[in-house]
Each structure stands twice: as structure tokens, then as C-alpha cells.
Design a protein around this motif. Sequence first.
Motif, PDB file in Angstrom:
ATOM      1  N   ALA A 166       0.830  -1.205   0.000  1.00  0.00           N
ATOM      2  CA  ALA A 166       0.000   0.000   0.000  1.00  0.00           C
ATOM      3  C   ALA A 166       0.864   1.253   0.000  1.00  0.00           C
ATOM      4  CB  ALA A 166      -0.927  -0.016   1.215  1.00  0.00           C
ATOM      5  N   ASP A 167       1.931   1.239   0.773  1.00  0.00           N
ATOM      6  CA  ASP A 167       2.831   2.388   0.845  1.00  0.00           C
ATOM      7  C   ASP A 167       3.396   2.729  -0.532  1.00  0.00           C
ATOM      8  OD1 ASP A 167       4.453   4.383   1.950  1.00  0.00           O
ATOM      9  OD2 ASP A 167       6.102   2.994   2.259  1.00  0.00           O
ATOM     10  N   MET A 168       3.850   1.722  -1.257  1.00  0.00           N
ATOM     11  CA  MET A 168       4.418   1.961  -2.585  1.00  0.00           C
ATOM     12  C   MET A 168       3.367   2.443  -3.579  1.00  0.00           C
ATOM     13  SD  MET A 168       6.833  -1.427  -2.687  1.00  0.00           S
ATOM     14  CE  MET A 168       8.085  -1.725  -1.437  1.00  0.00           C
ATOM     15  N   MET A 169       2.154   1.912  -3.456  1.00  0.00           N
ATOM     16  CA  MET A 169       1.085   2.335  -4.360  1.00  0.00           C
ATOM     17  C   MET A 169       0.696   3.789  -4.084  1.00  0.00           C
ATOM     18  SD  MET A 169      -1.313  -1.098  -4.344  1.00  0.00           S
ATOM     19  CE  MET A 169      -2.275  -0.673  -5.780  1.00  0.00           C
ATOM     20  N   ILE A 170       0.639   4.157  -2.827  1.00  0.00           N
ATOM     21  CA  ILE A 170       0.276   5.530  -2.467  1.00  0.00           C
ATOM     22  C   ILE A 170       1.358   6.508  -2.908  1.00  0.00           C
ATOM     23  CG2 ILE A 170      -0.179   7.065  -0.501  1.00  0.00           C
ATOM     24  CD1 ILE A 170      -1.435   4.539   0.869  1.00  0.00           C
ATOM     25  N   LEU A 171       2.613   6.128  -2.764  1.00  0.00           N
ATOM     26  CA  LEU A 171       3.702   6.976  -3.234  1.00  0.00           C
ATOM     27  C   LEU A 171       3.660   7.124  -4.748  1.00  0.00           C
ATOM     28  CD1 LEU A 171       6.610   5.663  -0.969  1.00  0.00           C
ATOM     29  CD2 LEU A 171       5.472   7.897  -0.827  1.00  0.00           C
ATOM     30  N   ALA A 172       3.301   6.049  -5.454  1.00  0.00           N
ATOM     31  CA  ALA A 172       3.195   6.113  -6.910  1.00  0.00           C
ATOM     32  C   ALA A 172       2.054   7.024  -7.350  1.00  0.00           C
ATOM     33  CB  ALA A 172       2.997   4.710  -7.488  1.00  0.00           C
ATOM     34  N   ALA A 173       1.023   7.158  -6.482  1.00  0.00           N
ATOM     35  CA  ALA A 173      -0.131   7.993  -6.800  1.00  0.00           C
ATOM     36  C   ALA A 173      -0.003   9.392  -6.224  1.00  0.00           C
ATOM     37  CB  ALA A 173      -1.404   7.332  -6.277  1.00  0.00           C
ATOM     38  N   GLY A 174       1.192   9.793  -5.832  1.00  0.00           N
ATOM     39  CA  GLY A 174       1.399  11.145  -5.314  1.00  0.00           C
ATOM     40  C   GLY A 174       0.741  11.410  -3.983  1.00  0.00           C
ATOM     41  N   GLY A 175       0.545  10.356  -3.173  1.00  0.00           N
ATOM     42  CA  GLY A 175      -0.052  10.511  -1.854  1.00  0.00           C
ATOM     43  C   GLY A 175      -1.530  10.191  -1.797  1.00  0.00           C
ATOM     44  N   PHE A 176      -2.137   9.797  -2.917  1.00  0.00           N
ATOM     45  CA  PHE A 176      -3.558   9.476  -2.945  1.00  0.00           C
ATOM     46  C   PHE A 176      -3.761   7.999  -2.620  1.00  0.00           C
ATOM     47  CE2 PHE A 176      -7.529   8.262  -5.058  1.00  0.00           C
ATOM     48  CZ  PHE A 176      -8.381   9.248  -4.600  1.00  0.00           C
ATOM     49  N   VAL A 177      -4.783   7.725  -1.790  1.00  0.00           N
ATOM     50  CA  VAL A 177      -5.080   6.337  -1.418  1.00  0.00           C
ATOM     51  C   VAL A 177      -6.163   5.823  -2.357  1.00  0.00           C
ATOM     52  CG1 VAL A 177      -5.746   4.782   0.438  1.00  0.00           C
ATOM     53  CG2 VAL A 177      -4.522   6.898   0.973  1.00  0.00           C
ATOM     54  N   SER A 178      -5.774   5.002  -3.303  1.00  0.00           N
ATOM     55  CA  SER A 178      -6.702   4.459  -4.290  1.00  0.00           C
ATOM     56  C   SER A 178      -7.458   3.264  -3.711  1.00  0.00           C
ATOM     57  CB  SER A 178      -5.920   4.012  -5.533  1.00  0.00           C
ATOM     58  OG  SER A 178      -5.099   2.891  -5.201  1.00  0.00           O
ATOM     59  N   PRO A 179      -8.519   2.800  -4.391  1.00  0.00           N
ATOM     60  CA  PRO A 179      -9.222   1.603  -3.914  1.00  0.00           C
ATOM     61  C   PRO A 179      -8.303   0.392  -3.816  1.00  0.00           C
ATOM     62  CG  PRO A 179     -10.543   2.755  -5.557  1.00  0.00           C
ATOM     63  CD  PRO A 179      -9.197   3.423  -5.545  1.00  0.00           C
ATOM     64  N   GLU A 180      -7.357   0.258  -4.754  1.00  0.00           N
ATOM     65  CA  GLU A 180      -6.426  -0.876  -4.687  1.00  0.00           C
ATOM     66  C   GLU A 180      -5.514  -0.764  -3.468  1.00  0.00           C
ATOM     67  OE1 GLU A 180      -7.453  -0.160  -9.038  1.00  0.00           O
ATOM     68  OE2 GLU A 180      -7.035   1.040  -7.260  1.00  0.00           O
ATOM     69  N   ALA A 181      -5.065   0.455  -3.171  1.00  0.00           N
ATOM     70  CA  ALA A 181      -4.237   0.644  -1.988  1.00  0.00           C
ATOM     71  C   ALA A 181      -5.045   0.386  -0.718  1.00  0.00           C
ATOM     72  CB  ALA A 181      -3.663   2.054  -1.967  1.00  0.00           C
ATOM     73  N   GLU A 182      -6.305   0.803  -0.713  1.00  0.00           N
ATOM     74  CA  GLU A 182      -7.155   0.542   0.450  1.00  0.00           C
ATOM     75  C   GLU A 182      -7.337  -0.956   0.671  1.00  0.00           C
ATOM     76  OE1 GLU A 182     -11.686   1.341   2.127  1.00  0.00           O
ATOM     77  OE2 GLU A 182     -11.089   2.117   0.157  1.00  0.00           O
ATOM     78  N   ASP A 183      -7.475  -1.695  -0.410  1.00  0.00           N
ATOM     79  CA  ASP A 183      -7.611  -3.150  -0.281  1.00  0.00           C
ATOM     80  C   ASP A 183      -6.371  -3.752   0.382  1.00  0.00           C
ATOM     81  OD1 ASP A 183      -8.995  -5.731  -1.034  1.00  0.00           O
ATOM     82  OD2 ASP A 183      -7.097  -5.987  -2.110  1.00  0.00           O
ATOM     83  N   ALA A 184      -5.185  -3.276   0.009  1.00  0.00           N
ATOM     84  CA  ALA A 184      -3.952  -3.756   0.634  1.00  0.00           C
ATOM     85  C   ALA A 184      -3.908  -3.373   2.120  1.00  0.00           C
ATOM     86  CB  ALA A 184      -2.735  -3.198  -0.096  1.00  0.00           C
ATOM     87  N   LEU A 185      -4.384  -2.183   2.448  1.00  0.00           N
ATOM     88  CA  LEU A 185      -4.418  -1.753   3.846  1.00  0.00           C
ATOM     89  C   LEU A 185      -5.367  -2.620   4.661  1.00  0.00           C
ATOM     90  CD1 LEU A 185      -4.549   2.130   3.319  1.00  0.00           C
ATOM     91  CD2 LEU A 185      -2.583   0.783   4.096  1.00  0.00           C
ATOM     92  N   THR A 186      -6.506  -2.937   4.074  1.00  0.00           N
ATOM     93  CA  THR A 186      -7.472  -3.789   4.769  1.00  0.00           C
ATOM     94  C   THR A 186      -6.869  -5.155   5.083  1.00  0.00           C
ATOM     95  OG1 THR A 186      -9.319  -2.675   3.662  1.00  0.00           O
ATOM     96  CG2 THR A 186      -9.750  -4.843   4.608  1.00  0.00           C
TER      97      THR A 186
END
Length: 411
Positions: A223-243
Motif C-alpha cells: 500500500a505504501d508503494m502504491m500511495i507513493l506512486a499515486a502522489g499521496g492518494f489512497v486508491s481503492p487498490e491501496a485501500e484493499d492492501a491496507l485492509t
Amino acid sequence: MTFWIIAFAIALLSAIPLALALRRAHGIGDVDSSTAEVEMKVYRDQLKEVDRDEARGVLSAEDAKRARIEVSRRLLDADKARASEKHGVRGAPIWAAAVLFAAVSGGALWLYNDLGAPGYEDLPLTHRIELAEEARANRPTQDAIEQMRPPSPPIMEPDERLTTLLVQLRDALTTRPDDLQGHILLARNEAVAGNYRAAYEAQKQVIRIKGPGATADDYADLADMMILAAGGFVSPEAEDALTKALQRDPQNGTAIYYSGLMFAQTGRPDMTFRLWQPLLSSSSAEDPWVMPIRQQIESVAQAAGIRYTLPPAPMAGGLRGPTQEDVEATADMTPEERQEMIRGMVEGLAARLANEGGSPEEWSRLISSLAMLGETERAKAIWGEAQVIFGATPEALAVVRQGAERAGLVE
């Protein structure tokens, strides 16, 4: 329409008392008029008194006549003064009241139109929650947000050696797709170089290879890497990883921080505060989420309508206070010297926690240390204070409770 009817009624009710005050006779004339009435009553009483004195023989007919003439003259003067005062005191004309009402209403309308939000719909709590849920459900996907936003800056500028290593790793893993250590190394170095999309793709391979053995940290790193790739935005895919990270470890700090960030981005600052405040109170200075939380939590609390004062920043360097190693280091001292040294360390810890606050671990250590020194009552008092401070955070309170259990204060 209902709003404007209510606003018009309020303006009317505000203007009516002012209009009545303008129409009503006012000022010093009211006082003078009442004085003239009193004087006239006095003169009438004097006339009656003159008649009585003449009847009793106190005054002669001639003196009584002269007295009546003088008192009557004064009575007429007072009556004239009262009449002129009544004519001179007049209320404001009706048009003045109308102008006043127009000024109050027009001024209120202009002020609301300038500072307010005419036509803006009401936003009760339930509706705001619905809007937040809608915003969360309609977030852009990871791919879409990466196309719209630049990625976060790299952790460090890649040098020639790192670039060479990455090329070698990529080439090697094309023929060894199940090399776990290779993918772990690739994910980390891609992230260091700022290649966050390549980093989280490699991290996905790490999770694939580990299968059911993938840990909370593995998903939190993804999730951390996905959020960094999105400029700090938490996408649905990143949220799924966080869950998935929180399912494996509900206390994972990285996952809690980014979950709070996701709620802040979708209009639920109350949920953000509910996640960040306990995390901040139970974290040490070295934890990477402490600084970003401290920079944002006050504005988050304000947006959520919560009164919150940011506590002092935790000190770096780990816990301070007497440890088991400290106690063992006193083996060559006399019992009195050893006791005095330990007491000094405990008092230093107590003073710092009283003035600056501290982590649950430090409160736990202070309670058990005081009990070890025989100060059971003081340990009980601090345990009670800790229950108030950490009562809203069950996880932090459980850590402090361990110290109370070691002190024999709870079973």
C-alpha cells in the motif's frame, strides 16, 4: 423559500421595536411634562388652602383676593408650558419607520448574499456521511490516478551503482520468477530510486510467492508503494492492501496511518482523528508516521469539530527511565547507593511524564518502578491518572496495565 420567509420575519421583528421607539414621544419633554402637572396640582391645592384660610379668618378678604390672583396666574403659566411642551415633542414620521425597516432588511440581505451561501443546500450529518461514502466509492483507480498525478519524489537520487543493480536484478528475475529474496530486494531498491510503480509490482510478486504466509507488513509495504506512486492518494487498490494488512495485524502503524489518510481524502475527518489520535499517543519518535500525523491532526480535529491540543513531541532515542540493565549495573554499589540511584532515575522519569507526557510503555515502567521502591500509594495514584489519559485508547491502556499488574495493583 422557507428560509427567506423566516429571514423576512426576523428582519420584521427586529425593525418593529425600533420603529415604535421612533414614533413614541421621547426625551426630556416627558420629564418636563410630568413636572408641569405636579406644579399645577400644587397651585390648585394652594387655591383651596386660600379659601380655607379666608373662611377661618386667617386671611382678610383683600389678602385672599390678591393670593387667588397670584396663584391663578401661576396655574395658567404652568398650563401654557405643559401645552407647548406637548406640541413640541413629536414622534418621527411614518416614512422614517419604513426607511428603517428597508435599511435593516436590505442590509441583512446584502450581507448574507456577500458572506453567506444563498441556494446552498443543507448538509446534515447523515447527508455528509452519504456524500463521503459516495466520494470513497467513486475514487479514481490506481492506474487513473497515476496518470493524473506525478509520483512522490524519490527517497534518494539514484546513483550509477543503484541503477546498475536494478538492471541486474530485473534481468535476473526474468528467469527466476519465484526468487523471493530477489523480489524483496528489487521492491526496496525500486522504491528508493523513486520507481514506485515498479516497486509495488515487485512487492506483489513477494506476496504471491509467500502466499498465505504474507504478513501485515508485506501488505502495508504494498500500500505504501502504491500511495507513493499515486502522489499521496489512497486508491481503492491501496485501500484493499491496507485492509488485508489490518486483518493480519490491527495495530500495524503504517496501515492505520494510511487508512486515516484515506478517510481524510474522502470527507471523513472524524474517522481520521479516531484512527490517528490513538496511534500518535502510542508511537515513539522514530516511527515514520509520527511527523506527518503531527503536521495534520490539529486541522483534522478542527474539521471534525473536535477540540484537541497537540501533545509535546516524543523524545527520540527510545524509552527513558530505569531499565533492567540499569539495575544490574548497580551491582557493585552499596544497597543505599543503589537505591538512591534507582530512585533518582524514577523521579526523573516521573517529572518528565508529568511535564511532557510520554508513551504507554513509559507510564507502565514508572508504575512498576515505584512499586519496586515501595511507593505503592504513589503507584496507585499514577495508575489512576494513566487510566484517565489512555482511557479512550484501549490498546495503549493495555500496555500501561501491564505495569500495574507487575506492581500488584490489578490482577
